[in-house]
Design a protein around this motif. Structure first.
Motif, PDB file in Angstrom:
ATOM      1  N   VAL A   1      27.083   4.123 -20.654  1.00  0.00           N
ATOM      2  CA  VAL A   1      26.322   4.803 -19.601  1.00  0.00           C
ATOM      3  C   VAL A   1      25.040   4.024 -19.298  1.00  0.00           C
ATOM      4  O   VAL A   1      24.679   3.813 -18.128  1.00  0.00           O
ATOM      5  CB  VAL A   1      26.007   6.251 -20.002  1.00  0.00           C
ATOM      6  N   ALA A   2      24.351   3.560 -20.331  1.00  0.00           N
ATOM      7  CA  ALA A   2      23.139   2.761 -20.117  1.00  0.00           C
ATOM      8  C   ALA A   2      23.459   1.474 -19.367  1.00  0.00           C
ATOM      9  O   ALA A   2      22.672   1.015 -18.519  1.00  0.00           O
ATOM     10  CB  ALA A   2      22.475   2.439 -21.458  1.00  0.00           C
ATOM     11  N   MET A   3      24.642   0.894 -19.632  1.00  0.00           N
ATOM     12  CA  MET A   3      25.041  -0.361 -18.982  1.00  0.00           C
ATOM     13  C   MET A   3      25.302  -0.185 -17.495  1.00  0.00           C
ATOM     14  O   MET A   3      25.413  -1.169 -16.765  1.00  0.00           O
ATOM     15  CB  MET A   3      26.274  -0.929 -19.689  1.00  0.00           C
ATOM     16  N   ALA A   4      25.411   1.057 -17.042  1.00  0.00           N
ATOM     17  CA  ALA A   4      25.629   1.340 -15.618  1.00  0.00           C
ATOM     18  C   ALA A   4      24.399   1.960 -14.953  1.00  0.00           C
ATOM     19  O   ALA A   4      24.443   2.238 -13.744  1.00  0.00           O
ATOM     20  CB  ALA A   4      26.824   2.277 -15.449  1.00  0.00           C
ATOM     21  N   THR A   5      23.330   2.181 -15.704  1.00  0.00           N
ATOM     22  CA  THR A   5      22.152   2.867 -15.152  1.00  0.00           C
ATOM     23  C   THR A   5      20.856   2.119 -15.486  1.00  0.00           C
ATOM     24  O   THR A   5      20.391   1.305 -14.691  1.00  0.00           O
ATOM     25  CB  THR A   5      22.093   4.319 -15.678  1.00  0.00           C
ATOM     26  N   SER A   6      20.307   2.362 -16.658  1.00  0.00           N
ATOM     27  CA  SER A   6      18.998   1.789 -16.997  1.00  0.00           C
ATOM     28  C   SER A   6      19.047   0.283 -17.216  1.00  0.00           C
ATOM     29  O   SER A   6      18.098  -0.433 -16.872  1.00  0.00           O
ATOM     30  CB  SER A   6      18.430   2.474 -18.239  1.00  0.00           C
ATOM     31  N   THR A   7      20.148  -0.243 -17.783  1.00  0.00           N
ATOM     32  CA  THR A   7      20.210  -1.674 -18.062  1.00  0.00           C
ATOM     33  C   THR A   7      20.246  -2.518 -16.791  1.00  0.00           C
ATOM     34  O   THR A   7      19.479  -3.478 -16.667  1.00  0.00           O
ATOM     35  CB  THR A   7      21.407  -2.011 -18.963  1.00  0.00           C
ATOM     36  N   PRO A   8      21.127  -2.225 -15.814  1.00  0.00           N
ATOM     37  CA  PRO A   8      21.067  -3.019 -14.588  1.00  0.00           C
ATOM     38  C   PRO A   8      19.717  -2.924 -13.886  1.00  0.00           C
ATOM     39  O   PRO A   8      19.243  -3.912 -13.313  1.00  0.00           O
ATOM     40  CB  PRO A   8      22.198  -2.444 -13.723  1.00  0.00           C
ATOM     41  N   ALA A   9      19.083  -1.763 -13.934  1.00  0.00           N
ATOM     42  CA  ALA A   9      17.749  -1.645 -13.340  1.00  0.00           C
ATOM     43  C   ALA A   9      16.780  -2.609 -14.014  1.00  0.00           C
ATOM     44  O   ALA A   9      15.976  -3.275 -13.348  1.00  0.00           O
ATOM     45  CB  ALA A   9      17.253  -0.204 -13.465  1.00  0.00           C
ATOM     46  N   ALA A  10      16.861  -2.722 -15.340  1.00  0.00           N
ATOM     47  CA  ALA A  10      15.969  -3.623 -16.070  1.00  0.00           C
ATOM     48  C   ALA A  10      16.272  -5.087 -15.762  1.00  0.00           C
ATOM     49  O   ALA A  10      15.357  -5.915 -15.673  1.00  0.00           O
ATOM     50  CB  ALA A  10      16.091  -3.358 -17.571  1.00  0.00           C
ATOM     51  N   LEU A  11      17.547  -5.431 -15.591  1.00  0.00           N
ATOM     52  CA  LEU A  11      17.900  -6.826 -15.329  1.00  0.00           C
ATOM     53  C   LEU A  11      17.317  -7.333 -14.021  1.00  0.00           C
ATOM     54  O   LEU A  11      17.090  -8.536 -13.866  1.00  0.00           O
ATOM     55  CB  LEU A  11      19.420  -6.991 -15.326  1.00  0.00           C
ATOM     56  N   VAL A  12      17.095  -6.439 -13.056  1.00  0.00           N
ATOM     57  CA  VAL A  12      16.505  -6.866 -11.782  1.00  0.00           C
ATOM     58  C   VAL A  12      15.053  -6.406 -11.652  1.00  0.00           C
ATOM     59  O   VAL A  12      14.495  -6.359 -10.548  1.00  0.00           O
ATOM     60  CB  VAL A  12      17.352  -6.380 -10.582  1.00  0.00           C
ATOM     61  N   GLY A  13      14.428  -6.069 -12.773  1.00  0.00           N
ATOM     62  CA  GLY A  13      13.005  -5.755 -12.776  1.00  0.00           C
ATOM     63  C   GLY A  13      12.634  -4.444 -12.124  1.00  0.00           C
ATOM     64  O   GLY A  13      11.483  -4.243 -11.732  1.00  0.00           O
ATOM     65  N   LEU A  14      13.591  -3.525 -12.029  1.00  0.00           N
ATOM     66  CA  LEU A  14      13.328  -2.241 -11.366  1.00  0.00           C
ATOM     67  C   LEU A  14      13.384  -1.069 -12.338  1.00  0.00           C
ATOM     68  O   LEU A  14      13.612   0.063 -11.943  1.00  0.00           O
ATOM     69  CB  LEU A  14      14.336  -2.029 -10.232  1.00  0.00           C
ATOM     70  N   GLN A  15      13.169  -1.340 -13.617  1.00  0.00           N
ATOM     71  CA  GLN A  15      13.280  -0.290 -14.625  1.00  0.00           C
ATOM     72  C   GLN A  15      12.223   0.805 -14.460  1.00  0.00           C
ATOM     73  O   GLN A  15      12.405   1.916 -14.963  1.00  0.00           O
ATOM     74  CB  GLN A  15      13.176  -0.881 -16.038  1.00  0.00           C
ATOM     75  N   ASP A  16      11.159   0.525 -13.751  1.00  0.00           N
ATOM     76  CA  ASP A  16      10.138   1.551 -13.493  1.00  0.00           C
ATOM     77  C   ASP A  16      10.386   2.295 -12.188  1.00  0.00           C
ATOM     78  O   ASP A  16       9.597   3.177 -11.816  1.00  0.00           O
ATOM     79  CB  ASP A  16       8.745   0.914 -13.450  1.00  0.00           C
ATOM     80  N   LYS A  17      11.478   1.947 -11.503  1.00  0.00           N
ATOM     81  CA  LYS A  17      11.761   2.536 -10.198  1.00  0.00           C
ATOM     82  C   LYS A  17      13.067   3.326 -10.167  1.00  0.00           C
ATOM     83  O   LYS A  17      13.149   4.379  -9.535  1.00  0.00           O
ATOM     84  CB  LYS A  17      11.812   1.434  -9.132  1.00  0.00           C
ATOM     85  N   ILE A  18      14.108   2.789 -10.794  1.00  0.00           N
ATOM     86  CA  ILE A  18      15.438   3.414 -10.735  1.00  0.00           C
ATOM     87  C   ILE A  18      16.085   3.336 -12.119  1.00  0.00           C
ATOM     88  O   ILE A  18      15.578   2.691 -13.039  1.00  0.00           O
ATOM     89  CB  ILE A  18      16.354   2.724  -9.699  1.00  0.00           C
ATOM     90  N   GLY A  19      17.220   4.014 -12.265  1.00  0.00           N
ATOM     91  CA  GLY A  19      18.028   3.868 -13.474  1.00  0.00           C
ATOM     92  C   GLY A  19      17.773   4.882 -14.567  1.00  0.00           C
ATOM     93  O   GLY A  19      18.491   4.880 -15.566  1.00  0.00           O
TER      94      GLY A  19
END
Length: 453
Positions: free
Chosen positions: A323-341
């Motif tokens: 579940v993290a690999m489809a939500t918070s992790t992709p957001a972090a990979l593109v630097g958007l962990q504070d915005k989405i995921g």
């Protein structure tokens, strides 16, 4: 244009605009949060943003509460897709290939996929193709995508991260390269500038795609290193031919990995050594690739990855990991962990509500999400706007007007209120136009969902 401004321009009545922008809405259900599951939780939304999420939330006066009786998760973030190709039906090759260049040279690929795609593009149907693909993404619980067309075909249905994050100013650029080894020096300089910027951007590259023992695919990794692109902010897509040693280098250089198992196995008979990647502490996201050989979307790819994982002698992941690999992790990979995921305050109100199918058998919400089907999607919200879901919830939350979709025997509703440059006509007209054009090419429009699989 920021999504909030689009909503102000496009929603139809004054009351609808006020409701979408200022009226707080509380959704109740089982929450999937960064700290774990919250039974009987509440997520509070206002002005397109999550303002609170948890079990004991103080609701401001005038809050409208919607009991979902389901699982509330962050919307799914898809970093690897080729959206316009998703109008094409599934391709089932009769052989396995050594590398991606092998199947791209076959007559079967050219006839079944390349020629129809080119014909529709030359006929000026790119925007209709993009629209269909974004609807397909929404039915799969996706709220953010990569791999779409640039404006003016930006439909405004899902967030198209690779050309317009829609999440405010001051964010890093996201570059998406299918053939990174062939980019010229000018493009390479641009990539390095994006990656070195503050905040730094990101670059998603297709690399080392083929059978695990394919030498030509494996050789792409040192070639990318030779171009200086093994650096933070870069993520490798596929990486099926990489070794344990390669993954250790990726971890050392803070290079991410985007895994697309179904397409890998369909084309090459195997997938990347994700156990080695995880052991090396490489950050791993999950994505579906495209409909012809991958999954219809990220929800089905989650299911595929979960089943594949369970069949391994030593499963690499838990359902929570996936579940993290489809939500918070992709957001972090593109630097958007504070915005989405994530369901966290000050994040965009990008939500997925699912039926809690595992509850009757004692399974938790992570299991329900990794085993969900498109029929289980009750609601998708992007920026606090109800974009897709069951008729009842859409009637309660959507500003409309909505269209009805028939998906695997279930009626759903979809809102096109936020489209920026919609093709003429209804979505049903879009489907008919694409199907007619594809039939002239000897094929037909792919279904929005492959049912009962």
């Amino acid at each position: 244009m920021p999504r909030a401004a689009l909503i102000l321009l496009l929603l139809f009545s004054p009351f609808a605009v006020v409701f979408a922008q200022t009226t707080p809405v509380a959704l109740t259900g089982t929450l999937i949060t960064p700290d774990g599951l919250v039974p009987d939780g509440t997520v509070l939304l206002q002005n397109g943003t999550i303002t609170a999420a948890g079990s004991h939330i103080t609701l401001p006066p005038g809050t409208r509460t919607i009991e979902t009786h389901g699982i509330i998760a962050p919307g799914l973030d898809d970093l690897h897709n080729h959206l316009t190709w998703n109008v094409l039906p599934r391709w089932k090759p009769t052989q396995k290939f050594g590398a991606r260049y092998d199947w791209q040279q076959t007559d079967a690929y050219r006839k079944i996929l390349e020629a129809p795609h080119q014909a529709l593009t030359e006929a000026g149907l790119e925007c209709q193709m993009e629209r269909y693909a974004e609807v397909k993404a929404l039915t799969e619980g996706e709220t953010s995508v990569v791999g779409g067309l640039n404006a003016p075909c930006s439909q405004g249905l899902a967030r198209n991260l690779d050309y317009d994050p829609e999440l405010g100013p001051g964010l890093g650029r996201i570059l998406y390269e299918i053939y990174p080894l062939t980019i010229n020096e000018r493009a390479l300089a641009r990539a390095n500038a994006v990656l070195a910027a503050s905040p730094h951007g990101s670059m998603l590259v297709h690399l080392a795609e083929g059978a695990p023992n394919n030498a030509s695919a494996a050789e792409e990794f040192p070639m990318l290193d030779g171009r200086g692109l093994l650096q933070p902010g870069v993520s490798l897509i596929h990486a099926t031919a990489l070794t344990r040693y390669d993954f250790a280098i990726m971890a050392r250089e803070h290079v991410g990995f985007i895994w697309s198992p179904r397409s890998n196995i369909e084309l090459y008979g195997d997938t990347a050594n994700v156990a080695a990647a995880k052991a090396a502490h490489v950050v791993i996201a999950l994505s579906p690739d495209w409909s012809p050989t991958g999954s219809d979307g990220l929800l089905r790819e989650l299911h595929y990855a979960s089943l594949w994982n369970q069949r391994q002698a030593h499963p690499a992941f838990t359902d929570r990991d996936l579940v993290a690999m489809a939500t918070s992790t992709p957001a972090a990979l593109v630097g958007l962990q504070d915005k989405i995921g994530s369901l966290e305050p000050n994040h965009a109100a990008d939500l997925l509500v699912l039926r809690n199918t595992g509850k009757a058998t004692g399974k938790d919400a992570y299991w329900s999400l990794t085993h969900a089907t498109p029929e289980d999607v009750d609601l998708v919200m992007i920026g606090g706007v109800a974009s897709y879901g069951d008729l009842k919830l859409m009637h309660q939350l959507s500003s409309g007007p909505d269209e009805t979709l028939h998906l695997c025997g279930v009626e759903k509703a979809i809102s096109f209120a936020t489209e920026t440059t919609p093709p003429a006509g209804t979505f049903a007209a879009t489907e008919a136009t694409l199907d007619q054009a594809l039939r002239k090419q000897g094929t037909q429009l792919a279904p929005l969902a492959e049912c009962h699989q």
